[in-house]
Motif scaffolding. Structure first.
Motif, mmCIF file in Angstrom:
data_model
loop_
_atom_site.group_PDB
_atom_site.id
_atom_site.type_symbol
_atom_site.label_atom_id
_atom_site.label_comp_id
_atom_site.label_asym_id
_atom_site.label_seq_id
_atom_site.Cartn_x
_atom_site.Cartn_y
_atom_site.Cartn_z
ATOM 1 N N THR A 28 -51.719 -30.883 2.485
ATOM 2 C CA THR A 28 -52.696 -30.567 3.524
ATOM 3 C C THR A 28 -52.106 -30.856 4.893
ATOM 4 N N LEU A 29 -52.509 -30.065 5.851
ATOM 5 C CA LEU A 29 -51.971 -30.178 7.205
ATOM 6 C C LEU A 29 -52.697 -31.198 8.067
ATOM 7 N N ASP A 30 -53.715 -31.840 7.500
ATOM 8 C CA ASP A 30 -54.587 -32.705 8.301
ATOM 9 C C ASP A 30 -53.836 -33.754 9.111
ATOM 10 N N ASP A 31 -52.759 -34.289 8.570
ATOM 11 C CA ASP A 31 -52.059 -35.385 9.231
ATOM 12 C C ASP A 31 -50.794 -34.933 9.954
ATOM 13 N N TYR A 32 -50.611 -33.633 10.072
ATOM 14 C CA TYR A 32 -49.361 -33.119 10.608
ATOM 15 C C TYR A 32 -49.537 -32.470 11.977
ATOM 16 N N VAL A 33 -48.624 -32.791 12.852
ATOM 17 C CA VAL A 33 -48.462 -32.011 14.068
ATOM 18 C C VAL A 33 -47.725 -30.728 13.664
ATOM 19 N N ILE A 34 -48.189 -29.606 14.158
ATOM 20 C CA ILE A 34 -47.615 -28.319 13.778
ATOM 21 C C ILE A 34 -46.916 -27.691 14.979
ATOM 22 N N GLY A 35 -45.775 -27.134 14.720
ATOM 23 C CA GLY A 35 -45.043 -26.470 15.775
ATOM 24 C C GLY A 35 -44.704 -25.037 15.410
ATOM 25 N N LYS A 43 -29.059 -16.954 20.003
ATOM 26 C CA LYS A 43 -29.650 -18.020 20.801
ATOM 27 C C LYS A 43 -30.047 -19.193 19.927
ATOM 28 N N GLU A 44 -30.193 -20.334 20.566
ATOM 29 C CA GLU A 44 -30.634 -21.510 19.839
ATOM 30 C C GLU A 44 -32.134 -21.419 19.553
ATOM 31 N N ARG A 45 -32.517 -22.100 18.511
ATOM 32 C CA ARG A 45 -33.936 -22.171 18.199
ATOM 33 C C ARG A 45 -34.656 -22.976 19.264
ATOM 34 N N GLU A 46 -35.845 -22.556 19.643
ATOM 35 C CA GLU A 46 -36.611 -23.272 20.657
ATOM 36 C C GLU A 46 -38.045 -23.488 20.187
ATOM 37 N N GLY A 47 -38.611 -24.600 20.604
ATOM 38 C CA GLY A 47 -40.009 -24.871 20.339
ATOM 39 C C GLY A 47 -40.873 -24.075 21.302
ATOM 40 N N VAL A 48 -41.785 -23.312 20.768
ATOM 41 C CA VAL A 48 -42.623 -22.432 21.571
ATOM 42 C C VAL A 48 -43.984 -23.062 21.844
ATOM 43 N N ALA A 49 -44.615 -23.544 20.797
ATOM 44 C CA ALA A 49 -45.957 -24.124 20.927
ATOM 45 C C ALA A 49 -46.127 -25.171 19.851
ATOM 46 N N CYS A 50 -46.722 -26.290 20.225
ATOM 47 C CA CYS A 50 -46.994 -27.346 19.254
ATOM 48 C C CYS A 50 -48.441 -27.801 19.394
ATOM 49 N N ILE A 51 -49.074 -28.080 18.278
ATOM 50 C CA ILE A 51 -50.498 -28.375 18.231
ATOM 51 C C ILE A 51 -50.703 -29.714 17.543
#
Length: 126
Positions: A28-35, A43-51
């Motif tokens: 379950t995702l309840d305890d996880y920060v999601i990106g 190109k290098e991987r980049e973080g776009v949005a994190c919740i």
């Protein structure tokens, strides 16, 4: 089996919109920060949005602010990325990722998640 599965990638014209989804299975995702991350060819991987865990805090990289919105529905074990006003430079493979005991900024900037999805292709082209 613990995994994240993205969907919703497509070919879209500049100015168009897409909504990506990421579903967790086996946990379950309840305890996880999601990106949401992306990687364009060469190109290098980049973080776009994190919740954050409850969706109250978000982080966006500068290039997508005002155009992309991350959200989550923990009851459905699903995270979303609404992408509006898409540009050619948004073309990339988009991945979702999950990590506990972190912050939205740390996940997006440093990454190192516990789980990665397999990615979904977003192509912006006229």
């Amino acid at each position: 089996q613990l995994r994240l599965v993205e969907s919703g990638g497509d070919l879209v014209q500049p100015g168009g919109s897409l909504r990506l989804s990421c579903v967790a299975s086996g946990f379950t995702l309840d305890d996880y920060v999601i990106g949401w991350f992306r990687q364009a060819p060469g190109k290098e991987r980049e973080g776009v949005a994190c919740i954050s865990v409850r969706g109250l805090n978000t982080y966006y990289t500068d290039s997508v602010k005002g155009r992309f919105t991350g959200s989550r529905d923990n009851a459905k074990n699903t995270v979303y990325l609404q992408m509006n006003s898409l540009k050619l430079e948004d073309t990339a493979v988009y991945y979702c990722a999950a990590k506990r005991f972190t912050t939205v900024q740390s996940l997006c900037v440093i990454a190192q998640p516990e789980y990665w999805g397999q990615g979904t292709q977003v192509t912006v082209s006229s």
